[in-house]
Design a protein around this motif. Structure first.
Motif, PDB file in Angstrom:
ATOM      1  N   UNK A  15       0.850  -1.181   0.000  1.00  0.00           N
ATOM      2  CA  UNK A  15       0.000   0.000   0.000  1.00  0.00           C
ATOM      3  C   UNK A  15       0.889   1.235   0.000  1.00  0.00           C
ATOM      4  N   UNK A  16       0.682   2.123  -0.953  1.00  0.00           N
ATOM      5  CA  UNK A  16       1.407   3.388  -1.013  1.00  0.00           C
ATOM      6  C   UNK A  16       0.453   4.538  -0.723  1.00  0.00           C
ATOM      7  N   UNK A  17       0.877   5.468   0.138  1.00  0.00           N
ATOM      8  CA  UNK A  17       0.024   6.607   0.488  1.00  0.00           C
ATOM      9  C   UNK A  17       0.825   7.897   0.390  1.00  0.00           C
ATOM     10  N   UNK A  23      -5.975  16.463  -0.348  1.00  0.00           N
ATOM     11  CA  UNK A  23      -6.011  15.455  -1.414  1.00  0.00           C
ATOM     12  C   UNK A  23      -4.964  14.390  -1.124  1.00  0.00           C
ATOM     13  N   UNK A  24      -5.397  13.228  -0.708  1.00  0.00           N
ATOM     14  CA  UNK A  24      -4.478  12.137  -0.413  1.00  0.00           C
ATOM     15  C   UNK A  24      -4.636  11.061  -1.473  1.00  0.00           C
ATOM     16  N   UNK A  40      -7.056   5.195  -5.078  1.00  0.00           N
ATOM     17  CA  UNK A  40      -8.049   6.014  -4.391  1.00  0.00           C
ATOM     18  C   UNK A  40      -7.535   7.433  -4.254  1.00  0.00           C
ATOM     19  N   UNK A  41      -8.467   8.350  -4.261  1.00  0.00           N
ATOM     20  CA  UNK A  41      -8.178   9.764  -4.063  1.00  0.00           C
ATOM     21  C   UNK A  41      -9.154  10.239  -2.999  1.00  0.00           C
ATOM     22  N   UNK A  56      -8.766  12.102   8.291  1.00  0.00           N
ATOM     23  CA  UNK A  56      -8.634  10.844   9.043  1.00  0.00           C
ATOM     24  C   UNK A  56      -9.911  10.010   8.939  1.00  0.00           C
ATOM     25  N   UNK A  57     -11.061  10.655   9.045  1.00  0.00           N
ATOM     26  CA  UNK A  57     -12.340   9.934   8.933  1.00  0.00           C
ATOM     27  C   UNK A  57     -12.461   9.288   7.551  1.00  0.00           C
ATOM     28  N   UNK A  58     -12.182  10.062   6.513  1.00  0.00           N
ATOM     29  CA  UNK A  58     -12.300   9.540   5.152  1.00  0.00           C
ATOM     30  C   UNK A  58     -11.256   8.456   4.882  1.00  0.00           C
ATOM     31  N   UNK A  59     -10.017   8.684   5.352  1.00  0.00           N
ATOM     32  CA  UNK A  59      -8.962   7.690   5.144  1.00  0.00           C
ATOM     33  C   UNK A  59      -9.275   6.382   5.853  1.00  0.00           C
TER      34      UNK A  59
END
Length: 184
Positions: A15-17, A23-24, A40-41, A56-59
């Motif tokens: 997994x790469x982040x 915008x992550x 994913x974006x 954090x919530x979305x991630x």
């Protein structure tokens, strides 16, 4: 002797982040077969401390959907680095560091093998547009083909491409580490 690029784990996933306050980019990559399993974006419109909380919530949702019930061998999260005198805003960097910390915390549920290289460690000092072209070349695709049918706006695509680059860097890291362990 173990051949370079041959992994002992057949279902190896990395997994790469590429964290950012707004915008992550995220990439789930399986080096065996060289395929991208998912991209994913994650985005939102908040600022300051609320930006960290919203990201954090979305991630949490996105990372859970990508990683649940999968054997993630390695997670690569870009670390942050201050560039003094280049117009950087210290408070923005602090918020970005908090997002990076949230990514690390969220990912510990899926792997204890987490690396956080600084940009210079994984991509050198190559300008972003040149590095993005190199990442796409390694994947054997163009930006248009990679994002075909994907609603990620063109100005934010570099976060996803960086996430792919981080996953590819993680693959090289594992190859080098594995070769050192098994070719002694």
């Amino acid at each position: 002797m173990l051949a370079r690029g041959v992994f002992l784990w057949s279902n190896l996933m990395i997994l790469g982040i590429d964290p950012d306050t707004h915008n992550t980019g995220i990439c789930l990559h399986r080096p065996n077969g060289g395929c991208l399993l998912d991209l994913a974006h994650v985005k939102h419109k908040y600022t300051g401390t609320r930006a960290v909380i919203e990201m954090a919530i979305r991630l949490d949702d996105v990372i859970d959907n990508l990683c649940r019930n999968r054997d993630i061998k390695l997670i690569i999260i870009e670390n942050q680095e201050a560039y003094i005198g280049r117009g950087s805003v210290p408070n923005r960097l602090l918020v970005l560091a908090q997002v990076t910390g949230a990514c690390i915390s969220l990912c510990t549920k899926y792997s204890s093998n987490i690396l956080c290289p600084k940009p210079k460690e994984w991509k050198g000092q190559v300008p972003k547009d040149i590095h993005n072209k190199r990442v796409l070349e390694k994947m054997g695709t163009s930006e248009d083909d990679l994002f075909k049918g994907n609603p990620i706006p063109k100005p934010q695509r570099h976060h996803v491409i960086d996430a792919i680059g981080l996953a590819l860097w993680g693959t090289s890291y594992l190859v080098d580490t594995q070769s050192q362990l098994y070719n002694k």
